[in-house]
Design a protein around this motif. Structure first.
Motif, mmCIF file in Angstrom:
data_model
loop_
_atom_site.group_PDB
_atom_site.id
_atom_site.type_symbol
_atom_site.label_atom_id
_atom_site.label_comp_id
_atom_site.label_asym_id
_atom_site.label_seq_id
_atom_site.Cartn_x
_atom_site.Cartn_y
_atom_site.Cartn_z
ATOM 1 N N ASN A 1 0.833 -1.200 0.000
ATOM 2 C CA ASN A 1 0.000 0.000 0.000
ATOM 3 C C ASN A 1 0.870 1.253 0.000
ATOM 4 N N SER A 2 1.890 1.263 0.852
ATOM 5 C CA SER A 2 2.799 2.413 0.905
ATOM 6 C C SER A 2 3.520 2.600 -0.417
ATOM 7 N N CYS A 3 3.948 1.486 -1.019
ATOM 8 C CA CYS A 3 4.659 1.566 -2.297
ATOM 9 C C CYS A 3 3.770 2.133 -3.396
ATOM 10 N N ALA A 4 2.530 1.690 -3.435
ATOM 11 C CA ALA A 4 1.607 2.203 -4.447
ATOM 12 C C ALA A 4 1.404 3.704 -4.272
ATOM 13 N N ARG A 5 1.266 4.153 -3.044
ATOM 14 C CA ARG A 5 1.070 5.583 -2.794
ATOM 15 C C ARG A 5 2.344 6.368 -3.098
ATOM 16 N N LEU A 6 3.507 5.793 -2.788
ATOM 17 C CA LEU A 6 4.765 6.476 -3.102
ATOM 18 C C LEU A 6 4.972 6.592 -4.605
ATOM 19 N N MET A 7 4.611 5.555 -5.347
ATOM 20 C CA MET A 7 4.792 5.606 -6.803
ATOM 21 C C MET A 7 3.885 6.663 -7.419
ATOM 22 N N GLY A 8 2.759 6.907 -6.821
ATOM 23 C CA GLY A 8 1.863 7.946 -7.307
ATOM 24 C C GLY A 8 2.335 9.340 -6.956
ATOM 25 N N GLU A 9 3.234 9.423 -5.992
ATOM 26 C CA GLU A 9 3.742 10.723 -5.542
ATOM 27 C C GLU A 9 4.581 11.377 -6.634
ATOM 28 N N GLY A 10 5.360 10.589 -7.352
ATOM 29 C CA GLY A 10 6.041 11.106 -8.521
ATOM 30 C C GLY A 10 7.509 11.464 -8.394
ATOM 31 N N SER A 11 8.008 11.744 -7.205
ATOM 32 C CA SER A 11 9.409 12.143 -7.102
ATOM 33 C C SER A 11 10.328 10.919 -7.164
ATOM 34 N N ALA A 12 11.548 11.157 -7.584
ATOM 35 C CA ALA A 12 12.526 10.076 -7.669
ATOM 36 C C ALA A 12 12.832 9.504 -6.291
ATOM 37 N N LEU A 13 12.891 10.352 -5.285
ATOM 38 C CA LEU A 13 13.173 9.896 -3.928
ATOM 39 C C LEU A 13 12.052 8.979 -3.417
ATOM 40 N N ALA A 14 10.823 9.306 -3.738
ATOM 41 C CA ALA A 14 9.691 8.462 -3.334
ATOM 42 C C ALA A 14 9.763 7.108 -4.025
ATOM 43 N N ARG A 15 10.139 7.095 -5.276
ATOM 44 C CA ARG A 15 10.251 5.828 -6.009
ATOM 45 C C ARG A 15 11.399 4.980 -5.479
ATOM 46 N N LEU A 16 12.505 5.622 -5.106
ATOM 47 C CA LEU A 16 13.617 4.882 -4.499
ATOM 48 C C LEU A 16 13.189 4.280 -3.163
ATOM 49 N N LEU A 17 12.429 5.028 -2.398
ATOM 50 C CA LEU A 17 11.947 4.514 -1.118
ATOM 51 C C LEU A 17 10.981 3.350 -1.330
ATOM 52 N N ALA A 18 10.152 3.413 -2.353
ATOM 53 C CA ALA A 18 9.249 2.300 -2.662
ATOM 54 C C ALA A 18 10.053 1.038 -2.976
ATOM 55 N N PHE A 19 11.116 1.176 -3.749
ATOM 56 C CA PHE A 19 11.979 0.031 -4.047
ATOM 57 C C PHE A 19 12.626 -0.507 -2.773
ATOM 58 N N ALA A 20 13.129 0.393 -1.935
ATOM 59 C CA ALA A 20 13.764 -0.024 -0.682
ATOM 60 C C ALA A 20 12.767 -0.760 0.209
ATOM 61 N N LEU A 21 11.535 -0.270 0.282
ATOM 62 C CA LEU A 21 10.513 -0.939 1.081
ATOM 63 C C LEU A 21 10.238 -2.353 0.570
#
Length: 133
Positions: A13-33
């Motif tokens: 759920n967090s990853c899906a919301r982070l990917m929708g956020e759009g920033s590169a840092l959010a996408r990196l955090l989604a991968f890390a999660l």
């Protein structure tokens, strides 16, 4: 297994919301999660499942800023996963049996989820303040 599945759903759920956020840092955090969640859903936890641990540690130091608790969690994770500790123990079977890599991973998971919540909350705050055309 049930707890691991519940955590996996929270992470997804967090990853899906982070990917929708759009920033590169959010996408990196989604991968890390996703990488931090992997040992909770796959059994057994072989050492190569933790290959992304240094990446997650560095990313979370970047995201922690001045948050001392987050920095302390990352420091504990780095210590538990360090090659120096591996050399001090000097017994690969004991190092693995103690689950130190899993512990290093588990220390980071709540920290990463808190960072994700901050990013998601910041995104929702900024989008709610945007004027509607």
């Amino acid at each position: 297994a049930l707890l691991g599945g519940a955590v996996a759903l929270l992470v997804l759920n967090s990853c899906a919301r982070l990917m929708g956020e759009g920033s590169a840092l959010a996408r990196l955090l989604a991968f890390a999660l996703l990488m931090l969640c992997l040992p909770l859903v796959l059994s057994p936890s072989w050492p190569h499942y933790f290959a992304a641990l240094p990446f997650a540690q560095l990313l979370l130091v970047r995201l922690a800023g001045a948050d001392r608790l987050a920095l302390a969690c990352v420091a504990v994770s780095v210590l538990l996963s360090s090659s120096l500790l591996f050399r001090v123990i000097d017994d690969p079977e004991r190092y693995g049996a103690w689950g130190l890599l899993l512990a290093a991973n588990l220390v980071l998971l709540p920290t990463a989820l808190c960072s994700a919540a901050r990013i998601i909350r910041a995104q929702s705050d900024s989008s709610s303040c945007a004027p509607v055309a």
